[in-house]
Design an enzyme around this catalytic site. Structure first.
Site, PDB file in Angstrom:
ATOM      1  N   PHE A 384       0.825  -1.037   0.207  1.00 21.76           N
ATOM      2  CA  PHE A 384       0.089   0.015   0.149  1.00 21.76           C
ATOM      3  C   PHE A 384       0.957   1.288  -0.127  1.00 21.76           C
ATOM      4  O   PHE A 384       0.336   2.209   0.427  1.00 21.76           O
ATOM      5  CB  PHE A 384      -1.005   0.007   1.029  1.00 21.76           C
ATOM      6  CG  PHE A 384      -1.531  -1.392   1.414  1.00 21.76           C
ATOM      7  CD1 PHE A 384      -2.383  -2.007   0.342  1.00 21.76           C
ATOM      8  CD2 PHE A 384      -1.574  -1.981   2.680  1.00 21.76           C
ATOM      9  CE1 PHE A 384      -2.855  -3.162   0.451  1.00 21.76           C
ATOM     10  CE2 PHE A 384      -2.155  -3.266   2.851  1.00 21.76           C
ATOM     11  CZ  PHE A 384      -2.856  -3.783   1.940  1.00 21.76           C
ATOM     12  N   CYS A 385       1.874   1.209  -0.712  1.00 21.73           N
ATOM     13  CA  CYS A 385       2.856   2.457  -0.856  1.00 21.73           C
ATOM     14  C   CYS A 385       3.071   2.994   0.627  1.00 21.73           C
ATOM     15  O   CYS A 385       3.221   4.180   1.005  1.00 21.73           O
ATOM     16  CB  CYS A 385       2.377   3.376  -1.527  1.00 21.73           C
ATOM     17  SG  CYS A 385       2.617   2.850  -3.499  1.00 21.73           S
TER      18      CYS A 385
END
Length: 462
Positions: A384-385
């Site tokens: 999710f970055c």
């Protein structure tokens, strides 16, 4: 709706939400059907709001009504250009009102939260020290390349977050400029951060603070004045508005004192040749200083439309309904022993509609693929970055590297990645109920289809 009626509606919509006021806001794509690998079709359940929320129907209708009158802003004498300029500046005022900005604050339109924070990073005073928790999304973790950065370890309680920041700020050089960057709601766990307390700590030590509200603004009212933050950044595509626009709003001084983020038309007020052959430039001191080029008028208008729609719907009612959905998902997942929900602050921490989890014995990409192919449910899997945060929550080495997308792992192989379900104002009850049912069935019975790895992702085998 009058203030008294709005207050009455908010009172009625407590968890569990009264069905009479529990209707989701109309969004685009709500009737889209998708094929299932097991046969037939089903209405698509979009449960990836934390990546991009579907556009509100109201926003789309407003944009469609304006589109025939589109014109380039700030430069044209024609009617459409004048109308578009007025609409553009009215949108700026709408966003300022939505964020409860102070009178002297500026609203700068950008491409996204990432662009907004990179803009702020570009205007930092010389020798500025930046303090950022490792728990941040990469959009707020990485832009500070030309500053002295202090990365703070993940706290395990809101109080620990404040104490950690206070210790770090107490050890800094008190004479230089400093900036704290913090999220309002985690894009991994959905947990709300103690922004007001962190802002007070920052200001007590002579530092400024910027709030990454990408995951907060779509789910919860944001008041720059009440939170006492210096800047706030958010993205239109997470606020139910398409077209790739974002906002950086807050104090004007650092923005006015720095060179423009982009050099070009719109940012320049006067340009003249010098005798030596060069040019002299006088830059704007308004928000236009950092809005060079022809701005995304439709994107800006869509953000303003979304702000109006959320305010008119009543944030109290929207928050209450979303909390009802959060409770249904969390209660459903708690009934599956193989599922572990990720959390920094614990089960009782307030949160928005963003929940990440892992499933014993499942590769995250395989599980997400099965949700999509067999149930028509769209979620996200990976890191999710927010790699350092997810690695910390999963118990791996904080320095371990990983991909934003799925791992290079085949179905059945475990991985240090997670699955994220996220929802909001446009999510029907049926979507979260289908999701919970699908999780229980997949854990109990396994996937009904065979899957293979293709370009690092699990996909249905043909």
């Amino acid at each position: 709706m009058s203030a008294s009626l709005n207050a009455a509606a908010a009172t009625a919509c407590t968890a569990p939400v009264d069905p009479a006021c529990a209707e989701p806001l109309p969004v685009l794509g709500r009737d889209v059907t998708v094929p299932l690998v097991t046969g037939g079709e089903v209405t698509y359940a979009a449960l990836d709001y934390a990546a991009s929320a579907p556009a509100l129907q109201r926003v789309w209708d407003d944009v469609a009504a304006y589109a025939p009158y589109y014109g380039s802003v700030h430069r044209g004498a024609g009617y459409l250009s004048q109308l578009s300029t007025d609409l553009f500046e009215q949108s700026r005022a709408t966003v300022a009102e939505f964020l409860d900005c102070r009178p002297a604050d500026q609203v700068v339109f950008t491409r996204s939260t990432t662009d907004s924070l990179n803009l702020l990073a570009a205007v930092l005073p010389a020798d500025c020290q930046v303090f950022v928790f490792e728990t941040e999304h990469h959009a707020s973790l990485l832009p500070w390349r030309d500053a002295r950065v202090t990365y703070l370890n993940a706290p395990r309680t809101p109080g620990q977050a404040v104490a950690t920041l206070e210790r770090a700020l107490a050890d800094r050089d008190p004479h230089g400029p400093a900036l704290v960057c913090v999220t309002g709601a985690s894009n991994v766990t959905g947990e709300l951060w103690p922004v007001k307390e962190l802002a007070a700590a920052a200001h007590a030590h002579g530092a400024r603070i910027v709030l990454d509200a990408a995951q907060l603004a779509p789910h919860h009212p944001v008041s720059v004045r009440e939170l006492d933050v210096d800047w706030v950044a958010f993205s239109g595509h997470k606020l139910y508005a398409p077209f790739g626009s974002g906002v950086l709003a807050g104090r004007a001084d650092w923005l006015q004192e720095a060179e423009p983020y982009l050099a070009g038309g719109g940012a320049s007020r006067k340009v003249a040749r010098r005798e030596d052959g060069g040019v002299d430039v006088e830059w704007h001191t308004t928000a236009a200083r950092h809005e060079a080029g022809s701005p995304n008028v439709i994107g800006v208008y869509s953000i303003a439309s979304a702000c109006r729609a959320l305010n008119e719907a009543g944030f109290d009612q929207l928050v209450a309904r979303e909390q009802h959905l959060v409770a249904r998902v969390r209660e459903g997942l708690a009934e599956v022993p193989a599922v572990r929900v990720l959390s920094l602050f614990g089960d009782d921490a307030p949160r928005v509609g963003v929940i990440s989890f892992v499933v014993d014995g499942w590769n995250s990409s395989h599980f997400a693929a099965a949700l999509s192919a067999e149930y028509g449910i769209g979620v996200r899997d990976g890191l999710f970055c927010a790699h350092p945060l997810v690695r910390t929550l999963l118990g791996s080495e904080p320095q371990a590297q990983g991909e934003c997308g799925a791992p290079e792992a085949a179905p059945g192989e475990t991985s240090l990645n997670a699955i994220r379900v996220s929802f909001g104002a446009g999510t029907p009850d049926e979507h979260v109920d289908r999701f919970v049912r699908a999780v229980k069935e997949l854990v109990a019975d396994g996937a009904k289809w065979q899957y293979r790895t293709e370009d690092g992702r699990c996909v249905p085998a043909v």
